[in-house]
Write a protein that holds these residues in place. Structure first.
Motif, PDB file in Angstrom:
ATOM      1  N   ARG A  76      45.008  60.741  76.224  1.00 37.12           N
ATOM      2  CA  ARG A  76      45.213  59.424  75.620  1.00 37.12           C
ATOM      3  C   ARG A  76      46.460  58.764  76.222  1.00 37.12           C
ATOM      4  NH1 ARG A  76      42.641  58.555  71.235  1.00 37.12           N
ATOM      5  NH2 ARG A  76      42.803  60.719  70.542  1.00 37.12           N
ATOM      6  N   GLY A  77      47.533  59.542  76.353  1.00 37.57           N
ATOM      7  CA  GLY A  77      48.756  59.007  76.939  1.00 37.57           C
ATOM      8  C   GLY A  77      48.569  58.599  78.386  1.00 37.57           C
ATOM      9  N   ILE A  78      47.800  59.378  79.140  1.00 38.78           N
ATOM     10  CA  ILE A  78      47.515  59.029  80.525  1.00 38.78           C
ATOM     11  C   ILE A  78      46.800  57.686  80.598  1.00 38.78           C
ATOM     12  CG2 ILE A  78      46.221  59.709  82.601  1.00 38.78           C
ATOM     13  CD1 ILE A  78      46.675  62.643  81.708  1.00 38.78           C
ATOM     14  N   GLY A  79      45.846  57.481  79.687  1.00 33.57           N
ATOM     15  CA  GLY A  79      45.127  56.218  79.653  1.00 33.57           C
ATOM     16  C   GLY A  79      46.023  55.050  79.265  1.00 33.57           C
ATOM     17  N   ILE A  80      46.908  55.271  78.315  1.00 33.99           N
ATOM     18  CA  ILE A  80      47.855  54.227  77.908  1.00 33.99           C
ATOM     19  C   ILE A  80      48.724  53.827  79.088  1.00 33.99           C
ATOM     20  CG2 ILE A  80      49.904  53.811  76.491  1.00 33.99           C
ATOM     21  CD1 ILE A  80      48.519  55.554  74.313  1.00 33.99           C
ATOM     22  N   ILE A  81      49.201  54.810  79.841  1.00 31.32           N
ATOM     23  CA  ILE A  81      50.023  54.501  81.026  1.00 31.32           C
ATOM     24  C   ILE A  81      49.219  53.729  82.048  1.00 31.32           C
ATOM     25  CG2 ILE A  81      51.265  55.563  82.965  1.00 31.32           C
ATOM     26  CD1 ILE A  81      52.036  57.836  80.984  1.00 31.32           C
ATOM     27  N   GLY A  82      47.942  54.079  82.196  1.00 31.16           N
ATOM     28  CA  GLY A  82      47.087  53.309  83.086  1.00 31.16           C
ATOM     29  C   GLY A  82      47.003  51.844  82.667  1.00 31.16           C
ATOM     30  N   GLU A  83      46.820  51.605  81.363  1.00 24.34           N
ATOM     31  CA  GLU A  83      46.762  50.228  80.859  1.00 24.34           C
ATOM     32  C   GLU A  83      48.070  49.479  81.140  1.00 24.34           C
ATOM     33  OE1 GLU A  83      43.808  50.293  76.980  1.00 24.34           O
ATOM     34  OE2 GLU A  83      45.908  50.843  76.715  1.00 24.34           O
ATOM     35  N   LEU A  84      49.184  50.159  80.896  1.00 25.74           N
ATOM     36  CA  LEU A  84      50.495  49.510  81.046  1.00 25.74           C
ATOM     37  C   LEU A  84      50.818  49.174  82.492  1.00 25.74           C
ATOM     38  CD1 LEU A  84      52.585  51.687  78.551  1.00 25.74           C
ATOM     39  CD2 LEU A  84      51.885  49.300  78.235  1.00 25.74           C
ATOM     40  N   ASN A  85      50.169  49.855  83.416  1.00 25.37           N
ATOM     41  CA  ASN A  85      50.471  49.658  84.831  1.00 25.37           C
ATOM     42  C   ASN A  85      49.313  49.049  85.608  1.00 25.37           C
ATOM     43  OD1 ASN A  85      53.273  51.149  85.453  1.00 25.37           O
ATOM     44  ND2 ASN A  85      52.175  52.283  83.883  1.00 25.37           N
ATOM     45  N   PRO A 114      43.922  57.169  93.097  1.00 27.85           N
ATOM     46  CA  PRO A 114      44.519  57.491  91.794  1.00 27.85           C
ATOM     47  C   PRO A 114      45.953  57.002  91.658  1.00 27.85           C
ATOM     48  CG  PRO A 114      44.545  59.415  93.211  1.00 27.85           C
ATOM     49  CD  PRO A 114      43.782  58.358  93.955  1.00 27.85           C
ATOM     50  N   LEU A 115      46.326  56.723  90.422  1.00 24.75           N
ATOM     51  CA  LEU A 115      47.705  56.451  90.045  1.00 24.75           C
ATOM     52  C   LEU A 115      48.259  57.715  89.414  1.00 24.75           C
ATOM     53  CD1 LEU A 115      50.049  54.365  89.502  1.00 24.75           C
ATOM     54  CD2 LEU A 115      48.975  54.017  87.254  1.00 24.75           C
ATOM     55  N   PHE A 116      49.329  58.265  89.988  1.00 27.45           N
ATOM     56  CA  PHE A 116      49.920  59.492  89.453  1.00 27.45           C
ATOM     57  C   PHE A 116      51.063  59.145  88.500  1.00 27.45           C
ATOM     58  CE2 PHE A 116      47.540  61.334  92.848  1.00 27.45           C
ATOM     59  CZ  PHE A 116      47.308  62.650  92.471  1.00 27.45           C
ATOM     60  N   VAL A 117      51.029  59.734  87.318  1.00 27.31           N
ATOM     61  CA  VAL A 117      52.045  59.475  86.301  1.00 27.31           C
ATOM     62  C   VAL A 117      53.403  59.988  86.768  1.00 27.31           C
ATOM     63  CG1 VAL A 117      52.800  60.079  83.969  1.00 27.31           C
ATOM     64  CG2 VAL A 117      50.390  59.532  84.411  1.00 27.31           C
ATOM     65  N   SER A 118      54.420  59.141  86.637  1.00 24.78           N
ATOM     66  CA  SER A 118      55.791  59.537  86.921  1.00 24.78           C
ATOM     67  C   SER A 118      56.734  58.697  86.079  1.00 24.78           C
ATOM     68  CB  SER A 118      56.122  59.364  88.407  1.00 24.78           C
ATOM     69  OG  SER A 118      56.406  58.003  88.699  1.00 24.78           O
ATOM     70  N   HIS A 119      58.006  59.068  86.063  1.00 22.29           N
ATOM     71  CA  HIS A 119      58.993  58.324  85.279  1.00 22.29           C
ATOM     72  C   HIS A 119      59.218  56.921  85.824  1.00 22.29           C
ATOM     73  CE1 HIS A 119      61.440  59.674  88.689  1.00 22.29           C
ATOM     74  NE2 HIS A 119      62.292  58.721  88.356  1.00 22.29           N
ATOM     75  N   GLU A 120      58.777  56.658  87.049  1.00 25.94           N
ATOM     76  CA  GLU A 120      58.977  55.347  87.658  1.00 25.94           C
ATOM     77  C   GLU A 120      57.981  54.304  87.148  1.00 25.94           C
ATOM     78  OE1 GLU A 120      58.647  56.404  91.759  1.00 25.94           O
ATOM     79  OE2 GLU A 120      60.786  56.830  91.955  1.00 25.94           O
ATOM     80  N   LEU A 121      56.944  54.728  86.453  1.00 20.21           N
ATOM     81  CA  LEU A 121      55.959  53.798  85.916  1.00 20.21           C
ATOM     82  C   LEU A 121      56.419  53.247  84.564  1.00 20.21           C
ATOM     83  CD1 LEU A 121      52.628  55.722  86.634  1.00 20.21           C
ATOM     84  CD2 LEU A 121      53.713  53.951  88.040  1.00 20.21           C
ATOM     85  N   GLU A 122      55.743  52.191  84.115  1.00 20.17           N
ATOM     86  CA  GLU A 122      55.940  51.705  82.756  1.00 20.17           C
ATOM     87  C   GLU A 122      55.231  52.672  81.804  1.00 20.17           C
ATOM     88  OE1 GLU A 122      56.973  50.246  79.513  1.00 20.17           O
ATOM     89  OE2 GLU A 122      57.693  49.181  81.303  1.00 20.17           O
ATOM     90  N   LEU A 123      55.986  53.219  80.847  1.00 23.44           N
ATOM     91  CA  LEU A 123      55.451  54.248  79.963  1.00 23.44           C
ATOM     92  C   LEU A 123      55.321  53.772  78.517  1.00 23.44           C
ATOM     93  CD1 LEU A 123      57.675  57.220  81.228  1.00 23.44           C
ATOM     94  CD2 LEU A 123      55.360  56.641  81.981  1.00 23.44           C
ATOM     95  N   GLY A 124      55.859  52.599  78.227  1.00 23.87           N
ATOM     96  CA  GLY A 124      55.873  52.151  76.844  1.00 23.87           C
ATOM     97  C   GLY A 124      57.045  52.699  76.066  1.00 23.87           C
ATOM     98  N   VAL A 125      57.886  53.483  76.734  1.00 23.80           N
ATOM     99  CA  VAL A 125      59.076  54.061  76.122  1.00 23.80           C
ATOM    100  C   VAL A 125      60.107  54.275  77.230  1.00 23.80           C
ATOM    101  CG1 VAL A 125      58.078  56.389  76.350  1.00 23.80           C
ATOM    102  CG2 VAL A 125      59.996  56.024  74.799  1.00 23.80           C
TER     103      VAL A 125
END
Length: 247
Positions: A237-246, A77-88
Motif C-alpha cells: 500500500r505504501g509503495i502505491g502511495i509513493i507511486g501516486e505522489l511521484n 520501474p520507479l524505485f523507492v528511495s528517500h529522494e522521492l516524495e513520501l508524504g512524510v
C-alpha cells in the motif's frame, strides 16, 4: 485513477500486487532471486498498469527485475528511495541507509494513522519505525525476528529442534517444542510491550497509534490487550502511495 504494479523485493521472497486508489489487490509471491524470467513474467503481466513502483532491500537483484519488467512489456520501474516524495519528511542522519520497505511502511502509516505513530514490521527482523509530527520519519528500532529466534536456538544448541510458531494458549510447555513456542510468543509480546511503553514515554503521550504488518503480526497480536491496526498489505500500500505522489 492510475493503476500501479507494486513490488516489494525482500531478502527471500518478493510480493507483487496491484494498487489503485488506496487499495491493493491480486497479490502474488515469488522468489526474489529467481533463475528464469519464466518464473516471474506470468506474475507481472496479469493486468494493464500505468506504472511500476518497486521497494527493494536487495540491490544485487534489481537489474534482474528490471529485465523481467521489460520482458513483461511494463513501463520502466520507479524505485523507492528517500529522494522521492513520501508524504512524510525524513529527518535521519543517513537517509540512504533506510530500507525502501520501511519508507513505504512510513508512507502508508501516515496516510492511515497520521502522526505520531509507530509501524511494527514482523519479518525476519522485527522493526519499529517512528513517525514524529514535527520531524516526520526520525528513526527506528531493530530486533531479531521470530524466525531468527527459532533458527538460532536450533543451530546453537545440541538438543533443541527447529520449530514454527504455534497458536498454543498454554503458559507452561509440556514438551520441548511447546516450551519454545510459548517462550517466543510471550517473550516477543513482552519485548513489544516494553518498546511501545518506552516510545509513549518518549513522546509524552498516553496513546500512540500502532500499525503492524509482516507474517507474524497476527500471531503476536491475536487475543492481546495491546491495540494495533494490522495490515498485511501495508508495504505494498505504501509503495502505491509513493507511486501516486511521484506520478
Amino acid at each position: 485513477m492510475r493503476t500501479y504494479l507494486v513490488v516489494d523485493i525482500g531478502n527471500t521472497s518478493t510480493s507483487v500486487g496491484y494498487y489503485r486508489h488506496g487499495k491493493v489487490s491480486g497479490v502474488g509471491r515469488c522468489p526474489s532471486r529467481f533463475k528464469s524470467l519464466d518464473e516471474v513474467v506470468p506474475l507481472l503481466g496479469v493486468r494493464p498498469v500505468d506504472g511500476v513502483v518497486v521497494a527493494s532491500v536487495v540491490p544485487p537483484v534489481n537489474a534482474r527485475w528490471k529485465k523481467a519488467f521489460k520482458a513483461a512489456g511494463l513501463p520502466a520501474p520507479l524505485f523507492v528511495s528517500h529522494e522521492l516524495e513520501l508524504g512524510v519528511p525524513v529527518d535521519y542522519p543517513r537517509p540512504q541507509r533506510i530500507g525502501a520497505d520501511r519508507l513505504a511502511n512510513a508512507a502508508a502509516a501516515v496516510r492511515l494513522l497520521g502522526m505520531p505513530s509507530v509501524v511494527c514490521d514482523f519479518g525476519t527482523a522485527l522493526t519499529f519505525d517512528i513517525l514524529d509530527p514535527r520531524r516526520g520519519y526520525k528513526g527506528g528500532i531493530i530486533c531479531p525476528g521470530l524466525p531468527l529466534m527459532f533458527d538460532y536456538l536450533a543451530e546453537k544448541t545440541a538438543l533443541l529442534p527447529h520449530v514454527a510458531p504455534s497458536k498454543t494458549k498454554a503458559v507452561v510447555g509440556r514438551n520441548t517444542e511447546q516450551a519454545m513456542q510459548i517462550g517466543a510468543r510471550l517473550g516477543y509480546r513482552g519485548m513489544v510491550r516494553e518498546i511501545l511503553a518506552a516510545l509513549r514515554a518518549d513522546f509524552g503521550v498516553a496513546h500512540l497509534p500502532v500499525c503492524c504488518t509482516g507474517g507474524y503480526a497476527g500471531w503476536i497480536f491475536k487475543d492481546w490487550d495491546v491495540e494495533a491496526v494490522i495490515d498485511s498489505k501495508l508495504t505494498l500500500r505504501g509503495i502505491g502511495i509513493i507511486g501516486e505522489l511521484n506520478a
